[in-house]
Motif scaffolding. Structure first.
Motif, short mmCIF file in Angstrom:
data_model
loop_
_atom_site.label_atom_id
_atom_site.label_comp_id
_atom_site.label_asym_id
_atom_site.label_seq_id
_atom_site.Cartn_x
_atom_site.Cartn_y
_atom_site.Cartn_z
N LEU A 81 0.82 -1.21 0.00
CA LEU A 81 0.00 0.00 0.00
C LEU A 81 0.86 1.26 0.00
CD1 LEU A 81 -2.75 -1.07 2.57
CD2 LEU A 81 -3.05 -0.76 0.11
N ALA A 82 1.94 1.25 0.78
CA ALA A 82 2.82 2.42 0.86
C ALA A 82 3.49 2.68 -0.49
CB ALA A 82 3.87 2.20 1.95
N LEU A 83 3.92 1.62 -1.17
CA LEU A 83 4.55 1.78 -2.48
C LEU A 83 3.56 2.29 -3.52
CD1 LEU A 83 6.70 -1.49 -2.52
CD2 LEU A 83 7.59 0.84 -2.50
N GLU A 84 2.36 1.71 -3.55
CA GLU A 84 1.35 2.14 -4.51
C GLU A 84 0.97 3.60 -4.29
OE1 GLU A 84 -1.84 -0.60 -4.03
OE2 GLU A 84 -0.83 -2.23 -5.11
N SER A 85 0.81 3.97 -3.01
CA SER A 85 0.44 5.35 -2.68
C SER A 85 1.55 6.31 -3.07
CB SER A 85 0.13 5.45 -1.19
OG SER A 85 -0.21 6.77 -0.84
N GLY A 86 2.81 5.94 -2.77
CA GLY A 86 3.94 6.79 -3.12
C GLY A 86 4.08 6.98 -4.61
N GLU A 87 3.81 5.91 -5.37
CA GLU A 87 3.91 6.00 -6.83
C GLU A 87 2.80 6.88 -7.40
OE1 GLU A 87 5.00 2.91 -10.44
OE2 GLU A 87 4.00 2.15 -8.63
N MET A 88 1.59 6.75 -6.84
CA MET A 88 0.46 7.56 -7.32
C MET A 88 0.68 9.05 -7.05
SD MET A 88 -2.82 5.22 -6.24
CE MET A 88 -3.96 6.53 -6.59
N GLY A 90 3.57 10.46 -7.00
CA GLY A 90 4.71 10.95 -7.76
C GLY A 90 6.01 11.00 -6.99
N HIS A 91 6.08 10.36 -5.84
CA HIS A 91 7.36 10.31 -5.12
C HIS A 91 7.64 8.89 -4.61
CE1 HIS A 91 4.74 10.63 -1.61
NE2 HIS A 91 4.31 11.81 -2.05
N PRO A 92 7.86 7.93 -5.55
CA PRO A 92 8.17 6.56 -5.13
C PRO A 92 9.49 6.45 -4.37
CG PRO A 92 8.54 6.83 -7.49
CD PRO A 92 7.85 8.07 -7.02
N GLY A 93 10.45 7.32 -4.70
CA GLY A 93 11.74 7.28 -4.01
C GLY A 93 11.61 7.58 -2.53
N LYS A 94 10.78 8.57 -2.21
CA LYS A 94 10.57 8.94 -0.82
C LYS A 94 9.91 7.79 -0.05
CE LYS A 94 9.31 13.17 1.64
NZ LYS A 94 8.62 14.46 1.53
N ALA A 95 8.94 7.15 -0.71
CA ALA A 95 8.25 6.02 -0.08
C ALA A 95 9.22 4.86 0.17
CB ALA A 95 7.10 5.56 -0.97
N MET A 96 10.09 4.59 -0.81
CA MET A 96 11.04 3.48 -0.67
C MET A 96 12.11 3.79 0.37
SD MET A 96 11.46 2.15 -4.58
CE MET A 96 11.89 0.49 -4.16
N ALA A 97 12.56 5.04 0.44
CA ALA A 97 13.54 5.42 1.45
C ALA A 97 12.95 5.26 2.85
CB ALA A 97 14.00 6.86 1.22
N LEU A 204 5.12 6.54 6.95
CA LEU A 204 4.17 7.13 6.00
C LEU A 204 4.17 8.65 6.10
CD1 LEU A 204 1.20 4.63 6.48
CD2 LEU A 204 2.67 4.83 4.47
N LEU A 205 4.29 9.17 7.32
CA LEU A 205 4.33 10.62 7.53
C LEU A 205 5.55 11.22 6.84
CD1 LEU A 205 2.61 12.72 9.18
CD2 LEU A 205 4.36 12.51 10.96
N GLU A 206 6.71 10.56 7.00
CA GLU A 206 7.94 11.05 6.38
C GLU A 206 7.89 10.94 4.86
OE1 GLU A 206 11.11 8.85 8.12
OE2 GLU A 206 11.16 10.04 9.96
N ALA A 207 7.08 9.98 4.36
CA ALA A 207 6.95 9.81 2.91
C ALA A 207 5.97 10.82 2.29
CB ALA A 207 6.50 8.39 2.58
N GLY A 208 5.38 11.69 3.13
CA GLY A 208 4.51 12.75 2.62
C GLY A 208 3.03 12.40 2.57
N HIS A 209 2.60 11.34 3.25
CA HIS A 209 1.19 10.96 3.24
C HIS A 209 0.39 11.86 4.19
CE1 HIS A 209 3.03 7.44 1.48
NE2 HIS A 209 1.85 6.95 1.16
N HIS A 215 -4.41 6.81 7.78
CA HIS A 215 -5.54 6.12 8.42
C HIS A 215 -5.96 4.91 7.57
CE1 HIS A 215 -9.78 5.36 9.34
NE2 HIS A 215 -9.61 5.98 10.50
N GLN A 216 -6.20 5.13 6.29
CA GLN A 216 -6.65 4.06 5.41
C GLN A 216 -5.60 2.97 5.23
OE1 GLN A 216 -7.61 6.27 1.88
NE2 GLN A 216 -9.52 7.09 2.69
N THR A 217 -4.35 3.37 5.07
CA THR A 217 -3.27 2.41 4.85
C THR A 217 -3.05 1.52 6.07
OG1 THR A 217 -2.16 3.94 3.34
CG2 THR A 217 -0.84 2.15 4.23
N LEU A 218 -3.01 2.13 7.26
CA LEU A 218 -2.77 1.35 8.47
C LEU A 218 -3.92 0.39 8.77
CD1 LEU A 218 -1.07 3.82 11.00
CD2 LEU A 218 -0.04 1.99 9.66
N LEU A 219 -5.15 0.85 8.62
CA LEU A 219 -6.30 -0.04 8.86
C LEU A 219 -6.28 -1.23 7.90
CD1 LEU A 219 -9.34 2.28 9.65
CD2 LEU A 219 -8.09 0.80 11.20
#
Length: 330
Positions: A81-88, A90-97, A204-209, A215-219
């Motif tokens: 979910l974190a990877l898909e959200s980060g890609e959508m 536009g910052h997949p690198g931040k999500a992966m880091a 998730l917070l550091e990745a810019g969510h 809330h949705q991702t964690l649940l």
């Protein structure tokens, strides 16, 4: 042996891929170019093979999250979910880091906890060694085929038990399973879930969510945990989104940590406060598991002493019986 299970190797491989790709993508390099650059640094080996498959899958699917899931997966729900959200966004690198850092902290704690297994492991092998010694001594040094078969069966049982405990620890850290295999570990499971929530939330917070996305991702990612804990998590996240000053739900953070988190959100220091709470939960986990395995080791050592006493008694009674048989024969 325990740590290098298939699950643990997958865990470490994901961390390595997230770390390498995240570093390149955060600089603004396109995904295909980033993969090609990494392949030049790692021209051989398993990592090169993994990255080549990711590149091929990405070119076919057009999605990095799906490519990673196909090659490394199935990924844990939270990571997917974190990877898909980060890609959508536009910052997949931040999500992966953020995920790489998330897995690094889990790996560090997991290694420390698995080291606590050394005491019980030594005690179990010591018990087996003493049992076999007295068994050998009781037969006047005779070693039969049955003796070796029995030794191998007992050793296999011990190794299977060690593997199951270690496997459960690895699984609890990598897939959010409970520690139900370990007796009296309910409180440790609760602390582990809280640690996982804070670590995930901060990643998730550091990745810019946004808070709604978190809330949705964690649940969604905690959907396989117990209903009671999931309900507590839902109440906690609802309170955070609505800005309520409600007390913490059952089985969640302590009142002090919950209150400090609320103050941090209002002061704009949420990430900093979460890091402090995470450190305290890490300390609680380390102390809890250390204490758990210390007591397990003490119980095993006491059992070893009882075993030695029983074997000595059995050997002594056997000698008395042999002397009595000799006297009766005369």
């Amino acid at each position: 042996m325990v740590y290098l299970s298939v699950m643990a190797i997958s865990f470490l491989r994901r961390k390595q891929v997230y770390e390498l790709l995240g570093q390149f993508l955060e600089t603004g390099v396109p995904i295909t170019s980033a993969l090609e650059s990494i392949l030049q640094y790692y021209p051989d080996g398993k990592l090169n093979n993994v990255l080549r498959h990711i590149k091929t899958s990405f070119e076919e699917r057009g999605s990095l999250a799906l490519a990673l899931a196909q090659v490394l997966g199935p990924l844990p729900h939270f990571e997917q979910l974190a990877l898909e959200s980060g890609e959508m966004q536009g910052h997949p690198g931040k999500a992966m880091a953020s995920l790489a850092k998330f897995l690094q902290q889990k790996e560090t704690l997991l290694k420390d906890l698995l080291e606590n297994l050394q005491g019980p492991v030594l005690s179990l092998h010591g018990a087996l060694g003493l049992y076999l010694f007295f068994d050998w001594y009781g037969t006047n040094g005779e070693v039969s085929v049955f003796f070796w078969i029995k030794a191998l069966i007992l050793l296999a049982i011990i190794w299977a038990g060690i593997y199951l405990v270690g496997h459960r620890l690895v699984k609890a850290f990598t897939t959010r399973a409970s520690l139900s295999l370990l007796p009296l570990s309910g409180s440790l499971t609760t602390i582990l879930h809280n640690f996982d929530i804070i670590l995930s939330y901060r990643a998730l917070l550091e990745a810019g969510h946004t808070r709604h996305q978190i809330h949705q991702t964690l649940l969604a990612s905690f959907q396989n945990t117990s209903g009671e804990f999931k309900k507590s998590l839902e109440l906690a996240l609802d309170s955070i989104i609505q800005g309520k000053d409600a007390p913490p739900p059952p089985h969640f953070l302590s009142p002090e940590d919950w209150a400090e988190w609320g103050v941090g959100r209002k002061a704009g220091r949420e990430g900093e406060v979460l890091q402090k709470i995470e450190t305290r939960l890490t300390d609680n986990l380390e102390r809890g598991f250390r204490s758990y395995f210390i007591w397990a080791n003490r119980i095993l050592r006491f059992a070893v002493l009882l075993l030695v006493a029983f074997l000595i008694y059995k050997m002594h009674m056997g000698r008395l019986q042999a002397l009595e048989d000799i006297n009766l024969g005369e």
